[in-house]
Write a protein that holds these residues in place. Structure first.
Motif, PDB file in Angstrom:
ATOM      1  N   LEU A 241       0.860  -1.184   0.000  1.00 55.21           N
ATOM      2  CA  LEU A 241       0.000   0.000   0.000  1.00 55.21           C
ATOM      3  C   LEU A 241       0.899   1.238   0.000  1.00 55.21           C
ATOM      4  O   LEU A 241       1.513   1.579   1.005  1.00 55.21           O
ATOM      5  N   LEU A 242       0.969   1.912  -1.157  1.00 64.75           N
ATOM      6  CA  LEU A 242       1.856   3.065  -1.297  1.00 64.75           C
ATOM      7  C   LEU A 242       1.220   4.349  -0.784  1.00 64.75           C
ATOM      8  O   LEU A 242       1.888   5.174  -0.156  1.00 64.75           O
ATOM      9  N   GLU A 243      -0.071   4.527  -1.084  1.00 65.27           N
ATOM     10  CA  GLU A 243      -0.779   5.728  -0.644  1.00 65.27           C
ATOM     11  C   GLU A 243      -2.196   5.345  -0.227  1.00 65.27           C
ATOM     12  O   GLU A 243      -2.811   4.458  -0.822  1.00 65.27           O
ATOM     13  N   ASN A 244      -2.723   6.040   0.775  1.00 68.85           N
ATOM     14  CA  ASN A 244      -4.107   5.819   1.196  1.00 68.85           C
ATOM     15  C   ASN A 244      -4.538   6.937   2.140  1.00 68.85           C
ATOM     16  O   ASN A 244      -3.948   7.132   3.192  1.00 68.85           O
ATOM     17  N   ASP A 245      -5.565   7.699   1.708  1.00 67.78           N
ATOM     18  CA  ASP A 245      -6.067   8.773   2.557  1.00 67.78           C
ATOM     19  C   ASP A 245      -7.342   8.372   3.296  1.00 67.78           C
ATOM     20  O   ASP A 245      -8.060   9.232   3.815  1.00 67.78           O
TER      21      ASP A 245
END
Length: 461
Positions: free
Chosen positions: A33-37
């Motif tokens: 998971l590289l990015e997650n907002d």
């Protein structure tokens, strides 16, 4: 002739079912998971699915990176199997027609080229591998019929033996239509998740700059159950705990070997001038900030990592670490990583090197686990061509603990009181040309190793 033990009937054996279950479980944990907002995991019954990997999902690379399987669950089927309706089948149909036509044209050209050159089709394929065309353009009508606030865009790139990759659109960089599609989706959907169905790295600097890309998930190429495994992660059934095994650079030319790699200079001679500064060792030692460092990966929860007192048992270095899931909703696993910064001596050494790593068990919110990471002291030795031996040089070896190469904290120091030859070897295959190897500023590197101030918890070796 040797007997080959494999399935000899069309019947699916219990062994295959068990192996598939194991593969699917591991695949979910391996995703990064590289990015997650907060967009992941998803909670929706309908999804707008786009991208060249949505239906033509790559399960493995080319050549020996791929195998024959009874079936292959693509990402579209993964959504369907999870009970989530895919609302963009019309776009997926157009995309499939586009790629099928391009593949048919390539096969026809390959046959004609082989006949013209009087060579095999395989030889032509290796010299001129098939490249997927740019994606279909997403229209306003495709968006209007989707009836959902959640979009998933799958970027697929195939690669493998027989061909080098290029820093160009459709390979390391986004195709023009991919770029336009992602910009459009980011504007109109509340949640946009980009999935990377790729076997290597690519340029993500532009994608990270697009406002409205809520999550980026490195799926990689996960075999014939990839679609099901991806949905396990997207829906939160599995919390991803994979870490990057490469350093993802901000720019292509940030990699020290890129300027002279393959077709950038010569496909006949490759001069390996990186020396010991390969991967994260280069970025750390030369002070080049990457987009994603080595060993990086997010989770749906958060963890607290605390290192205890380091001990030395014989030649084994032991680092006790306490890991706590400090999140409130999701259970998860964390990967603890131990690095060492070697003493500056006669031989050159990078800023830090990975010595050990360990994944925790599945930790519920608030749960704690105590683990002990271990490695042998000789792993910190350097090779001396002059002595034809691996030598652990005298000095302080700073031990660092964290959950990525960029998040380590000093846990203690191992003092080596004298030079120790750990293994005698023999020099073979001497260079027949001189290599102009790269070197960082030695003074600045040694200063960096000692920042922040070293904790003087010292063990002698």
């Amino acid at each position: 002739m040797a007997e080959i033990f494999a399935s000899k009937t069309a019947e699916i054996e219990e062994r295959e079912v068990i192996n598939a279950q194991i593969s699917r479980k591991l695949a979910g944990e391996c995703m990064v998971l590289l990015e997650n907002d907060g967009a992941l995991p998803i909670h929706t019954k309908k999804v707008a699915l786009f991208g060249n990997g949505a239906r033509a999902t790559i399960k493995g690379g080319t050549g020996s990176g791929d195998v024959n399987t009874r079936n292959n669950v693509n990402i579209e089927q993964g959504f369907q199997n999870a009970g989530i309706e895919v609302m963009t089948t019309a776009w997926l149909d157009r995309q499939e027609q586009n790629t099928s036509a391009a593949k048919a044209a390539y096969v026809q050209w390959m046959k004609e080229e082989a006949a013209r050159k009087q060579t095999s089709e395989l030889a032509v394929m290796f010299d001129h591998p098939y490249k997927e065309p740019d994606c279909e353009i997403i229209t306003i009508n495709d968006i209007d019929v989707s009836e959902t606030d959640t979009a998933v865009y799958v970027i697929a790139r195939n690669s493998g033996e027989g061909a080098d990759r290029f820093d160009e659109e459709g390979d390391y960089r986004l195709y023009p239509h991919e770029r336009g599609n992602i910009h459009l989706l980011a504007e109109v959907y509340d949640k946009l998740i980009v999935v990377l169905n790729i076997g290597g790295v690519m340029d993500l600097s532009e994608m990270r700059s697009i406002a409205g890309v809520n999550a980026i998930l490195l799926m990689s190429q996960l075999g014939n159950l990839g679609g099901d495994a991806l949905l396990d992660v997207l829906t939160g059934k599995v919390n991803p705990s994979g870490k990057t095994t490469d350093t993802w650079a901000e720019n292509y030319m940030d990699y020290p070997s890129s300027a002279k790699f393959s077709h950038n200079e010569s496909v006949h001679d490759e001069m390996y001038e990186d020396g010991i500064y390969v991967g994260y060792r280069y970025f750390d030692s030369f002070g080049v900030k990457p987009l994603y460092c080595f060993g990086y990966g997010k989770s749906y929860t958060d963890f607290e990592i605390k290192a205890g007192k380091i001990s030395v048992e014989g030649n084994e270095i032991q680092i006790p670490v306490t890991v706590k899931n400090i999140g409130k909703i999701y259970a998860g696993k964390e990967v603890v990583q131990v690095y060492y910064s070697a003493a500056g001596g006669v031989m050159e050494k990078p800023y830090q090197e990975l010595a050990a790593y360990q994944k925790t068990k599945l930790l519920a919110p608030g749960e704690t686990e105590e683990i002990v990471l271990k490695y042998q002291a000789e792993q910190m030795a350097s090779y001396s061509e002059k002595e034809a031996a691996w030598i652990l040089e005298k000095g302080d070896y700073i031990i660092r603990v964290g959950n990525s190469s960029a998040s380590t904290k000093v846990a203690g120091v191992i003092e080596v009181c004298e030079d120790i030859q750990t293994l005698k070897a023999k020099n073979l295959f001497a260079l027949d040309v001189a290599l102009n190897e790269i070197h960082p500023d030695a003074v600045k590197l040694e200063e960096k190793k000692k920042k922040p101030p070293v904790i003087r918890q010292k063990n002698n070796l």
